[in-house]
Design an enzyme around this catalytic site. Structure first.
Site, PDB file in Angstrom:
ATOM      1  N   GLY A 164      -2.279  19.094  12.774  1.00  0.00           N
ATOM      2  CA  GLY A 164      -0.947  19.570  12.420  1.00  0.00           C
ATOM      3  C   GLY A 164       0.094  19.353  13.496  1.00  0.00           C
ATOM      4  O   GLY A 164       1.180  19.888  13.406  1.00  0.00           O
ATOM      5  N   GLY A 165      -0.239  18.561  14.516  1.00  0.00           N
ATOM      6  CA  GLY A 165       0.774  18.177  15.491  1.00  0.00           C
ATOM      7  C   GLY A 165       0.800  19.003  16.768  1.00  0.00           C
ATOM      8  O   GLY A 165       1.503  18.670  17.711  1.00  0.00           O
ATOM      9  N   LYS A 201      -3.538   4.631  19.047  1.00  0.00           N
ATOM     10  CA  LYS A 201      -2.315   3.843  19.188  1.00  0.00           C
ATOM     11  C   LYS A 201      -1.188   4.660  18.554  1.00  0.00           C
ATOM     12  O   LYS A 201      -1.375   5.230  17.482  1.00  0.00           O
ATOM     13  CB  LYS A 201      -2.492   2.514  18.437  1.00  0.00           C
ATOM     14  CG  LYS A 201      -1.277   1.631  18.443  1.00  0.00           C
ATOM     15  CD  LYS A 201      -1.379   0.584  19.525  1.00  0.00           C
ATOM     16  CE  LYS A 201      -0.087  -0.189  19.658  1.00  0.00           C
ATOM     17  NZ  LYS A 201      -0.034  -0.851  20.980  1.00  0.00           N
ATOM     18  N   TYR A 202      -0.036   4.735  19.231  1.00  0.00           N
ATOM     19  CA  TYR A 202       1.078   5.516  18.688  1.00  0.00           C
ATOM     20  C   TYR A 202       1.901   4.686  17.716  1.00  0.00           C
ATOM     21  O   TYR A 202       2.390   3.608  18.069  1.00  0.00           O
ATOM     22  CB  TYR A 202       1.963   6.026  19.831  1.00  0.00           C
ATOM     23  CG  TYR A 202       3.154   6.823  19.342  1.00  0.00           C
ATOM     24  CD1 TYR A 202       2.972   8.031  18.682  1.00  0.00           C
ATOM     25  CD2 TYR A 202       4.459   6.358  19.527  1.00  0.00           C
ATOM     26  CE1 TYR A 202       4.054   8.760  18.219  1.00  0.00           C
ATOM     27  CE2 TYR A 202       5.553   7.084  19.079  1.00  0.00           C
ATOM     28  CZ  TYR A 202       5.344   8.282  18.421  1.00  0.00           C
ATOM     29  OH  TYR A 202       6.414   9.002  17.955  1.00  0.00           O
ATOM     30  N   GLU A 275      -4.614  13.337   4.797  1.00  0.00           N
ATOM     31  CA  GLU A 275      -3.326  12.947   5.393  1.00  0.00           C
ATOM     32  C   GLU A 275      -3.398  11.510   5.890  1.00  0.00           C
ATOM     33  O   GLU A 275      -4.351  11.142   6.592  1.00  0.00           O
ATOM     34  CB  GLU A 275      -3.018  13.830   6.609  1.00  0.00           C
ATOM     35  CG  GLU A 275      -2.615  15.239   6.287  1.00  0.00           C
ATOM     36  CD  GLU A 275      -2.110  15.973   7.535  1.00  0.00           C
ATOM     37  OE1 GLU A 275      -1.970  15.349   8.612  1.00  0.00           O
ATOM     38  OE2 GLU A 275      -1.866  17.174   7.420  1.00  0.00           O
ATOM     39  N   ASN A 290      -7.105  18.213   5.516  1.00  0.00           N
ATOM     40  CA  ASN A 290      -6.897  19.657   5.470  1.00  0.00           C
ATOM     41  C   ASN A 290      -7.827  20.238   4.412  1.00  0.00           C
ATOM     42  O   ASN A 290      -7.813  19.804   3.265  1.00  0.00           O
ATOM     43  CB  ASN A 290      -5.449  19.987   5.145  1.00  0.00           C
ATOM     44  CG  ASN A 290      -4.512  19.424   6.186  1.00  0.00           C
ATOM     45  OD1 ASN A 290      -4.801  19.465   7.382  1.00  0.00           O
ATOM     46  ND2 ASN A 290      -3.409  18.856   5.759  1.00  0.00           N
ATOM     47  N   ARG A 292      -7.925  23.142   2.951  1.00  0.00           N
ATOM     48  CA  ARG A 292      -7.354  24.351   2.332  1.00  0.00           C
ATOM     49  C   ARG A 292      -6.362  23.939   1.254  1.00  0.00           C
ATOM     50  O   ARG A 292      -6.002  22.763   1.157  1.00  0.00           O
ATOM     51  CB  ARG A 292      -6.596  25.151   3.392  1.00  0.00           C
ATOM     52  CG  ARG A 292      -5.458  24.330   3.989  1.00  0.00           C
ATOM     53  CD  ARG A 292      -4.544  25.082   4.925  1.00  0.00           C
ATOM     54  NE  ARG A 292      -3.352  24.312   5.229  1.00  0.00           N
ATOM     55  CZ  ARG A 292      -3.262  23.350   6.135  1.00  0.00           C
ATOM     56  NH1 ARG A 292      -4.328  23.022   6.863  1.00  0.00           N
ATOM     57  NH2 ARG A 292      -2.134  22.690   6.330  1.00  0.00           N
TER      58      ARG A 292
HETATM   59  C1  MV4 Z   1       0.565  10.326  14.909  1.00  0.00           C
HETATM   60  C2  MV4 Z   1       1.859   9.778  15.031  1.00  0.00           C
HETATM   61  C3  MV4 Z   1       1.986   8.483  15.444  1.00  0.00           C
HETATM   62  N1  MV4 Z   1       0.896   7.763  15.760  1.00  0.00           N
HETATM   63  N2  MV4 Z   1      -0.484   9.554  15.240  1.00  0.00           N
HETATM   64  C4  MV4 Z   1       1.915  14.752  13.659  1.00  0.00           C
HETATM   65  C5  MV4 Z   1       1.244  15.680  12.714  1.00  0.00           C
HETATM   66  C6  MV4 Z   1      -0.188  15.332  12.788  1.00  0.00           C
HETATM   67  N3  MV4 Z   1      -0.865  15.634  11.575  1.00  0.00           N
HETATM   68  C7  MV4 Z   1      -0.191  13.881  13.129  1.00  0.00           C
HETATM   69  N4  MV4 Z   1       1.102  13.597  13.709  1.00  0.00           N
HETATM   70  C8  MV4 Z   1       1.401  12.365  14.163  1.00  0.00           C
HETATM   71  N5  MV4 Z   1       0.363  11.570  14.494  1.00  0.00           N
HETATM   72  C9  MV4 Z   1      -0.312   8.314  15.641  1.00  0.00           C
HETATM   73  N6  MV4 Z   1      -1.382   7.570  15.957  1.00  0.00           N
HETATM   74  C10 MV4 Z   1       2.940  10.578  14.701  1.00  0.00           C
HETATM   75  C11 MV4 Z   1       2.717  11.886  14.293  1.00  0.00           C
HETATM   76  C12 MV4 Z   1       3.907  12.649  14.058  1.00  0.00           C
HETATM   77  C13 MV4 Z   1       4.636  13.148  15.150  1.00  0.00           C
HETATM   78  C14 MV4 Z   1       4.204  12.998  16.452  1.00  0.00           C
HETATM   79  C15 MV4 Z   1       4.926  13.495  17.529  1.00  0.00           C
HETATM   80  C16 MV4 Z   1       6.137  14.183  17.277  1.00  0.00           C
HETATM   81  C17 MV4 Z   1       6.573  14.372  15.975  1.00  0.00           C
HETATM   82  C18 MV4 Z   1       5.829  13.864  14.893  1.00  0.00           C
HETATM   83  C19 MV4 Z   1       6.272  14.058  13.588  1.00  0.00           C
HETATM   84  C20 MV4 Z   1       5.525  13.572  12.558  1.00  0.00           C
HETATM   85  C21 MV4 Z   1       4.349  12.861  12.794  1.00  0.00           C
END
Ligand code: MV4
Length: 459
Positions: A164-165, A201-202, A275, A290, A292
């Protein structure tokens, strides 16, 4: 046979479960904290038991007190709703050992999917695409840096016990990476009691698209299409919709098949959500499951016509799914806005207090799930969501126009809300054109005039 259910939750989801039980002829027991004595879920359930003081840690999170209430009430099952104990495998196990049905997946499934590195490994083995990253948790920053250099920067550091971040860090190069890794470890230890980390990887500005699944105890499973949850702020979803304006039939089919593979790989039972992150080219990757029912489940209910809470109860009773994949389609477009007691012009700080006047929208194609009423006091102890409004219609345009109309009908006095902020988003051409990614809200706020939010809070 389930004759009586204890609802281990509060607010609109507790009310939602009471309503489903009523229609099924099932008796309900509400549990509540001292702060929630006047709550609608307490008033509308057949019975109610107080389980402690206002703080969640002393009431809705107390498995022992909830299980005592379940014994006293002689219930057959417990519905955990979302949040609180809904993804606590130990609680699910305790229910099982007390011979009380936990309405959700098996405790082992909750535990496996709660380990985000294990979940990645499990679905990947079943052929579901995941984002390039580490195989399992990383020992230390030296080992992690090697993996990061191999997959290439930027990378995102995630907690194995997170989700969930919460506690995520982005690193753009090897120098900042080691520092970020160490602070992420401390934060994860503090927040989850588990400092294990993994990296991926982002992806820059992906869409967040999730698939609802249902699976019975007899090996039948279906997906109910997607929800686009890209419009979020600080990991809190703000607007959700189904179908996603980004998916075509082909991509929906391929993602739906992947969602079912992930469900199958966990031998999953009950309702769950897969997700995915989706990039601009339509590549999709599993990020987590998730285990739930979710806040935004109503969007899928209005798009498909299927009552997910009833399905959860039917599945937990041992019944077979009453439909096949072929019989399910997203026949309507549905959108949800979360109405929160907060002040957008003060950084969205919570605005608890007494609601002096509350009148919610209605009419054709509008659903409101809310525990609020005039004279109700929003407690500072729980999250600030006071109402969910879902609008639906034949097309996205109808649902969007209807949402703007519905938001305009809210009359809420005594507390601040995000209603006007939501209306501004609904009018924004980028949102209306279906262009929103997970960066949308940040970008929206950045391009609005400086005094935009001040104007929002004026009546
Ligand atoms: C990520 C991502 C980018 N790259 N993973 C946020 C919620 C969670 N369930 C997964 N999230 C993310 N995972 C990779 N490999 C971007 C998000 C993301 C996010 C990340 C940092 C700050 C704000 C965000 C908002 C939505 C999704």
């Amino acid at each position: 046979m389930i004759r009586k259910i204890l609802i281990a939750n509060r607010g609109e989801i507790a009310l939602r479960i009471v309503r489903a039980c009523r229609e099924l002829g099932i008796q309900t027991i509400a549990v509540y904290s001292e702060a929630d004595e006047q709550s609608l879920h307490v008033q509308l359930a057949d019975e109610a038991i107080c389980i402690g003081p206002a703080s969640g840690a002393e009431s809705y999170l107390r498995a022992d007190r909830i299980l005592s209430a379940a014994e006293i009430g002689d219930v057959d099952a417990i519905h955990p709703g979302y949040g609180f104990l809904s993804e606590n495998s130990e609680f699910a196990e305790q229910c099982e050992s007390c011979n009380i049905i936990f309405i959700g997946p098996r405790s082992e499934t909750i535990m496996m999917m709660g380990d985000k590195a294990k979940a990645r490994e499990t679905v990947s083995k079943a052929g579901v695409p995941i984002i390039p990253g580490s195989d399992g948790p990383l020992e230390n920053e030296h080992a992690a840096t090697k993996v990061a250099q191999k997959i290439g920067f930027p990378v995102i550091i995630k907690a194995v016990a997170g989700g969930g971040g919460r506690g995520m860090r982005i690193a753009h190069n090897a120098v900042t990476f080691a520092k970020e890794f160490q602070s992420a470890r401390l934060e994860a230890l503090k927040a989850f009691g588990n400092g294990e980390l993994y990296i991926e990887k982002y992806l820059e500005s992906p869409r967040h698209i999730e698939f609802q699944v249902l699976a019975d105890m007899h090996g039948n499973m279906v997906h109910l299409g997607e929800r686009d949850c890209s419009v979020q702020r600080r990991h809190q979803k703000v607007i959700e919709e189904s179908p996603s304006p980004f998916l075509d039939k082909n991509l929906r089919n391929r993602m739906g098949k992947a969602a079912l593979k992930a469900t199958q790989s966990a031998d999953y039972v009950n309702a769950g959500t897969i997700e995915f992150l989706v990039d601009a080219k339509g590549n999709f990757y599993f990020i987590e499951m998730n285990t739930r029912i979710q806040v935004e489940h109503a969007v899928t209910e209005e798009a498909t016509g299927i009552d997910l809470i009833k399905e959860q109860i039917q599945i937990a009773s041992g019944n077979r799914l009453g439909f096949t994949q072929k019989e399910i389609s997203l026949t309507k477009h549905a959108i949800e806005c979360r109405i929160c007691a907060e002040n957008p012009s003060k950084g969205f700080i919570p605005s608890p207090g007494e609601i002096e006047l509350y009148s919610a929208p209605g009419g054709h194609g509008v659903r409101v799930d809310s525990h609020a009423y005039g004279g109700y006091t929003v407690s500072p102890y729980y999250d600030s969501m006071i109402s969910k409004v879902i609008t639906f219609g034949r097309t996205r345009k109808i649902a969007l126009d209807r949402m703007y109309r519905a938001l305009s009908e809210y009359l809420i006095r005594g507390i601040d809300t995000n209603v006007d902020f939501l209306k501004a988003v609904l009018m924004d051409p980028a949102f209306r054109q279906g262009e929103a990614t997970t960066s949308y809200i940040e970008e929206f706020l950045a391009r609005m005039p400086k005094d935009f939010l001040d104007k929002q809070s004026k009546d």
